[in-house]
Each structure stands twice: as C-alpha cells, then as structure tokens.
Design an enzyme around this catalytic site. Structure first.
Site, PDB file in Angstrom:
ATOM      1  N   HIS A 165       0.842  -1.202   0.000  1.00  0.00           N
ATOM      2  CA  HIS A 165       0.000   0.000   0.000  1.00  0.00           C
ATOM      3  C   HIS A 165       0.874   1.248   0.000  1.00  0.00           C
ATOM      4  CE1 HIS A 165       0.811   0.791   4.227  1.00  0.00           C
ATOM      5  NE2 HIS A 165       0.401  -0.420   4.552  1.00  0.00           N
TER       6      HIS A 165
ATOM      7  N   ASP B 214      -4.894   4.976   9.616  1.00  0.00           N
ATOM      8  CA  ASP B 214      -5.154   4.436  10.948  1.00  0.00           C
ATOM      9  C   ASP B 214      -6.361   3.499  10.902  1.00  0.00           C
ATOM     10  OD1 ASP B 214      -3.101   5.968  12.026  1.00  0.00           O
ATOM     11  OD2 ASP B 214      -4.433   7.654  12.488  1.00  0.00           O
TER      12      ASP B 214
ATOM     13  N   TYR C  38      -8.637  15.063   3.055  1.00  0.00           N
ATOM     14  CA  TYR C  38      -9.331  14.342   4.125  1.00  0.00           C
ATOM     15  C   TYR C  38     -10.562  15.116   4.590  1.00  0.00           C
ATOM     16  CZ  TYR C  38      -4.845  11.862   4.738  1.00  0.00           C
ATOM     17  OH  TYR C  38      -3.696  11.126   4.547  1.00  0.00           O
TER      18      TYR C  38
ATOM     19  N   TYR D  29       0.086  14.696   9.414  1.00  0.00           N
ATOM     20  CA  TYR D  29      -0.714  13.885  10.333  1.00  0.00           C
ATOM     21  C   TYR D  29      -1.957  14.685  10.728  1.00  0.00           C
ATOM     22  CZ  TYR D  29       3.080  10.525  10.752  1.00  0.00           C
ATOM     23  OH  TYR D  29       4.035   9.571  10.475  1.00  0.00           O
TER      24      TYR D  29
ATOM     25  N   LEU E   1     -12.384  10.058  10.480  1.00  0.00           N
ATOM     26  CA  LEU E   1     -11.396  10.499   9.495  1.00  0.00           C
ATOM     27  C   LEU E   1     -11.593   9.696   8.216  1.00  0.00           C
ATOM     28  CD1 LEU E   1      -8.912  12.226   8.797  1.00  0.00           C
ATOM     29  CD2 LEU E   1      -7.477  10.387   9.703  1.00  0.00           C
TER      30      LEU E   1
END
Length: 314
Positions: free
Chosen positions: A43, A48, A76, A179, A200
């Site tokens: 990947h 997460d 995101y 992050y 998320l």
C-alpha cells in the site's frame, strides 16, 4: 517435509480500495492480495484503523512505483471531538484531559488560519516514524516519549465545514507527511479546550478518481458470483485496476522507438527528442506507448533508466 509454496499470479496495477473502519491498512492489504492471488502487493501510505477512504494498493510491478504516491497530495474529511484530549489524538486512545469549550467563532477562525500554508508539525508519538530504528508507537506503548523534530508540511486548503456543540468538522488538502490527528490535537491546544479525532476519511490521493474506489465487500461479492457462474474471478477483478504507471502520472512522458528502448531496458541511457531538460520521466516504447519504467534526464540530456518494468510471460 514442507509443502512447496503456491505461486500467485503476475498481476500488475493499482486498486483504489475504500478502506473500512476498524481494520489496519496491512490487514486489508493482505485480504486484497489473497483475493487477487497476487505475487506481490503493497500500500501507499497507511491509514489508521479508525480511518476510512482511499487506500491505493499496488500489485505486482506497480509496487516499484508506489513511492511516487507517497509523495503526493491528499485530501481528508475529519470530525473532531472538542473538550477532550487523548493520548493517541483519536477516539481509539485514552482520555488524558477534559476542559470546557469556550472559544468564540472569531477565535476559531483565527486558530484555523495558523494551520494554513507552509507550517511545521511535530509528529505524534503514535506514528510509524522511527527513532533509533524503532517505531515511535512502540515507545509510546511502553510509556516512553522520545524527541521528535518538527517537519515541514503544507496545508493547501483547510475548509471549515461545521461546528455544532462539541463537534468540529473540517476538510484538509495537504502535502505528504501530514498527520491529521496532530493537526486536530494542536488545534485543540490552540483553542484551549483540547480535541481528538472521532472520524477520518481520506477523500483523494493524488489525482485518482473517487468513482474508481471499491470496497472489500464488492471484491468478495465478485469472487462469489464468478464462482457461481463458473468463470475465473480475474475476469471481473482485473478491470478494476488502474494502470501500473498511474502512481507516477504527474511526471512527463518520453516515448522511445523500439530501436532505442531495447538499450534502455538493458540499463543504458539513450538519446531521444522531445525530452525535458531535467528530472524524472515516465518512459514508454513503440506506437502503443507501452510503459517500460521510470527514467531520469542525465547531464548529457539522455534518458537514464531508474526503475524498470520486468516483462513476465503471458
């Protein structure tokens, strides 16, 4: 005596998986690898377990070019719980502090502005970055905090979506190495109330089309239907793959005639017309523009091979 290892398929391409919540990126990678019976899979940037959304999975020769996706922009959608800070900066962690939410709309707008553009970010202890050969989250699980250097990132766009009670929803378009959990944790501290991620979703990676994403359930359904109809599952699975060179789609293309490409594929730099003055290029050959690898323009203006596609027998 151990049984010989069963050989998988030489299948090459990129699957845009819509990662489900609650599974690690490696878990879904292994499931996709088994579904496709692929020899190799990898990947391009872990999500997460709490997160969902686009996780490009490279199969076969496409794994050689996955590094170019690691360097790409991402977008995101995130929902934060205000008033609570956790040790992991998300809902999977333990609450370590609770504070009242008292900021004004003006204070929120001002705080958000500080996270736009070129900024520096200190990675969370709960990340896969390494310190002295060991992943940070391994130290964190032992209750050990180690020094981390701030890293430059770029937040191209930080959109305010809504603020209702103790929930804040944002959309973030950012550079590699960002992050989102850390942005939310830092924002919570700037607002004086603390915050952590409860939702998320990665919306996009690079320029990949959102409508090409598929779920694990869809893949498993296709396999079951193929079995019922007595056709190879690959007949329905393989068309879902993006081209193996799609991770490097941002780079210019240099097409070589077959008389030159044979030297390039043997590891030799070759001269060509129409190449850029410098940098990495995608290299194709012949009239059908078959992708054969990545090259780089050398000091003499030649295309030098950097990563080559291995040609497998059909």
């Amino acid at each position: 005596m151990s049984r010989p290892r069963r050989r998988g398929r030489d299948i090459h391409g990129v699957l845009l998986l819509d990662k489900p919540q609650g599974m690690s990126s490696n878990d879904v990678l292994q499931k996709v690898k088994r579904i496709y019976n692929a020899n190799r899979a990898g990947h391009t940037g872990a999500l997460d377990p709490l997160a969902t959304g686009m996780l490009p999975i490279c199969l076969g020769e496409a794994t050689k070019f996955s590094q170019y996706l690691l360097d790409s922009d991402k977008r995101y959608r995130v929902i934060a719980r205000l008033g609570q800070r956790t040790d992991t900066s998300d809902a999977d962690g333990q609450i370590v502090q609770e504070r009242p939410v008292t900021f004004s709309a003006e204070q929120l707008a001002s705080a958000l502005e500080t996270f736009r553009g070129d900024i520096e970010q200190i990675p969370s202890m709960y990340s896969a970055l390494k310190y002295q050969g060991k992943k940070l989250y391994e130290y964190a699980r032992q209750g050990i905090e180690v020094p981390r250097e701030a890293r430059p990132i770029t937040v191209y766009e930080l959109l305010f979506i809504r603020h209702e009670g103790n929930e804040l929803e944002l959309e973030v378009h950012c550079s590699k190495g960002t992050y989102i959990r850390t942005i939310i944790d830092d924002l919570g501290e700037k607002l004086g109330c603390g915050a952590h991620v409860t939702y998320l979703r990665r919306l996009t990676v690079s320029k990949y089309p959102v409508d090409r994403m598929v779920t694990l359930e869809h893949l498993q359904t296709l396999v079951a239907q193929a079995e019922q109809q007595g056709v190879p599952a690959a007949q329905w699975l393989d068309p879902l793959l993006m081209p193996m060179d799609s991770p490097a789609s941002d780079y210019p293309v240099v097409n070589l005639p077959l008389t030159s490409s044979v030297y390039f594929k043997n590891g030799n730099p070759v001269r060509t017309t129409g190449a850029p003055l410098k940098g990495l290029v995608r290299v194709t050959e012949g009239e059908d523009d078959k992708f054969i690898g990545m090259g780089e323009i050398d000091d003499e203006g030649r295309v030098a091979p950097r990563r080559l596609v291995v040609e497998y027998p059909a």
